[in-house]
Design a protein around this motif. Sequence first.
Motif, mmCIF file in Angstrom:
data_model
loop_
_atom_site.group_PDB
_atom_site.id
_atom_site.type_symbol
_atom_site.label_atom_id
_atom_site.label_comp_id
_atom_site.label_asym_id
_atom_site.label_seq_id
_atom_site.Cartn_x
_atom_site.Cartn_y
_atom_site.Cartn_z
ATOM 1 N N VAL A 71 35.146 -5.139 24.527
ATOM 2 C CA VAL A 71 34.509 -5.515 25.795
ATOM 3 C C VAL A 71 35.083 -6.830 26.299
ATOM 4 O O VAL A 71 35.588 -7.651 25.531
ATOM 5 N N TYR A 72 34.971 -7.026 27.622
ATOM 6 C CA TYR A 72 35.449 -8.235 28.268
ATOM 7 C C TYR A 72 34.318 -8.865 29.064
ATOM 8 O O TYR A 72 33.413 -8.175 29.531
ATOM 9 N N GLY A 73 34.367 -10.171 29.226
ATOM 10 C CA GLY A 73 33.345 -10.844 29.995
ATOM 11 C C GLY A 73 33.567 -12.342 30.008
ATOM 12 O O GLY A 73 34.525 -12.860 29.423
ATOM 13 N N GLU A 74 32.677 -13.036 30.695
ATOM 14 C CA GLU A 74 32.690 -14.492 30.718
ATOM 15 C C GLU A 74 31.935 -15.000 29.498
ATOM 16 O O GLU A 74 30.807 -14.582 29.257
ATOM 17 N N LEU A 75 32.545 -15.897 28.748
ATOM 18 C CA LEU A 75 31.930 -16.404 27.520
ATOM 19 C C LEU A 75 31.048 -17.609 27.858
ATOM 20 O O LEU A 75 31.523 -18.616 28.386
ATOM 21 N N SER A 119 20.380 -11.210 34.069
ATOM 22 C CA SER A 119 21.248 -12.284 34.557
ATOM 23 C C SER A 119 22.476 -12.483 33.675
ATOM 24 O O SER A 119 23.434 -13.149 34.084
ATOM 25 N N TYR A 120 22.462 -11.934 32.453
ATOM 26 C CA TYR A 120 23.609 -12.048 31.550
ATOM 27 C C TYR A 120 24.612 -10.896 31.716
ATOM 28 O O TYR A 120 25.592 -10.823 30.971
ATOM 29 N N LYS A 121 24.387 -10.012 32.673
ATOM 30 C CA LYS A 121 25.345 -8.937 32.902
ATOM 31 C C LYS A 121 26.715 -9.539 33.221
ATOM 32 O O LYS A 121 26.837 -10.490 33.988
ATOM 33 N N GLY A 122 27.744 -8.994 32.591
ATOM 34 C CA GLY A 122 29.101 -9.496 32.804
ATOM 35 C C GLY A 122 29.494 -10.616 31.867
ATOM 36 O O GLY A 122 30.609 -11.137 31.961
ATOM 37 N N GLN A 123 28.596 -10.971 30.935
ATOM 38 C CA GLN A 123 28.863 -12.115 30.067
ATOM 39 C C GLN A 123 28.760 -11.768 28.586
ATOM 40 O O GLN A 123 27.972 -10.908 28.184
ATOM 41 N N ILE A 124 29.578 -12.445 27.798
ATOM 42 C CA ILE A 124 29.498 -12.412 26.339
ATOM 43 C C ILE A 124 28.762 -13.685 25.936
ATOM 44 O O ILE A 124 29.186 -14.783 26.281
ATOM 45 N N VAL A 125 27.638 -13.527 25.241
ATOM 46 C CA VAL A 125 26.738 -14.654 25.008
ATOM 47 C C VAL A 125 26.875 -15.189 23.585
ATOM 48 O O VAL A 125 26.794 -14.426 22.608
ATOM 49 N N VAL A 162 27.570 -13.043 20.237
ATOM 50 C CA VAL A 162 28.274 -13.881 19.267
ATOM 51 C C VAL A 162 27.253 -14.750 18.536
ATOM 52 O O VAL A 162 26.539 -15.539 19.168
ATOM 53 N N VAL A 163 27.191 -14.609 17.215
ATOM 54 C CA VAL A 163 26.229 -15.387 16.424
ATOM 55 C C VAL A 163 26.910 -15.912 15.161
ATOM 56 O O VAL A 163 27.913 -15.363 14.706
ATOM 57 N N ARG A 164 26.318 -16.975 14.613
ATOM 58 C CA ARG A 164 26.818 -17.476 13.331
ATOM 59 C C ARG A 164 26.460 -16.509 12.215
ATOM 60 O O ARG A 164 27.269 -16.183 11.366
#
Length: 347
Positions: free
Chosen positions: A24-28, A45-51, A79-81
């Motif tokens: 997948v691609y997105g704004e980080l 609101s997080y659509k389009g984003q990698i969180v 993305v998590v630790r």
Amino acid sequence: MEAVLVLEDGTVLKGYGFGAEKEVYGELVFTTVMTGYVEVLTDPSYKGQIVVMTYPLIGNYGVSERWFESDGIKVEGYVVREATSDSIKEFLKSYDIPGIEGIDTRFLTKKIRSGGVVKACLKTGEKIGKDEIEEIKEKVKDYKDISEIDLVPLVSTKKVIIHKPDKVKYRCVLIDCGVKKNIINNLLKRNCEVIQVPYNTSYDKILEYKPDFVLISNGPGDPKRLKEVIKTIKCLFGHLPLTGICLGNQLLALALGGDTYKMKFGHRGGNHPVKDLRDGKVYITSQNHGFAVKDVDADIIFKNLNDNTVEGIADKDILSVQFHPEARPGPRDTEFIFDQMVKLIRR
């Protein structure tokens, strides 16, 4: 599974994949909330984003549909630790969303804070070779900037939905740009019948419902792309009170002749201090936005104490805020904003 996170500047972080096996691609972007991961994942609101979650342990208290802010996960990737439970892993898998753990999220957060948000690719799979990573480096450079993508049509309702409280005192037409469920819940608690309409509903159709006021919701992406909504708001001026939250605040500002701009890394978290310029009180707020208001022809009533950005505007029959008074996740200090919205109603 193996997993890689590739940034547009060529940075590559390798970790362990969970959830879906996917690219997948997105704004980080990053959020600093310590709880509320289900609400984050399901926030439109997080659509389009990698969180990226800055808090290191995610999944501690499970997953419940009661905490959903929409009909399912809206982030592009996660993305998590450390993913600490099978429930969070299964949750992502059930919605076909990839996640990566075992990487240095602190490094990522500092990188975004210093350089700003970046385009990124998250890929999970049984085996990810060097050639694949080199191909991804090129593809992520060519991926569209979030300001070039129409995201609101992907999260707005496609049909009119009517929400009724036990006792109806007021009627609100909610222009759905990606609304969170708890916004609707707060209106229902105040005896508002909520008529949730698609983002591109015309102003004359809105007036046919004879609302007491209109609320323009939160949502993803660049507000300047929503020319239809801005036109509708302009046509509604003078007919009835208009209110907005987050993206709705930006759209009202644009309709009033103001401007918006993309922030370096935005506000995403549950601990943002905001000052009410009307009485000097300071509130801790929940926020999730990457764009901000400037040069608006209206009274600025809230400002962010960290960076002095505009957090709320008011004019005759207009009240809107950049933060999230409904919280979820975050503090409920500013739920009173919904009471102030109702007080705008002409009787």
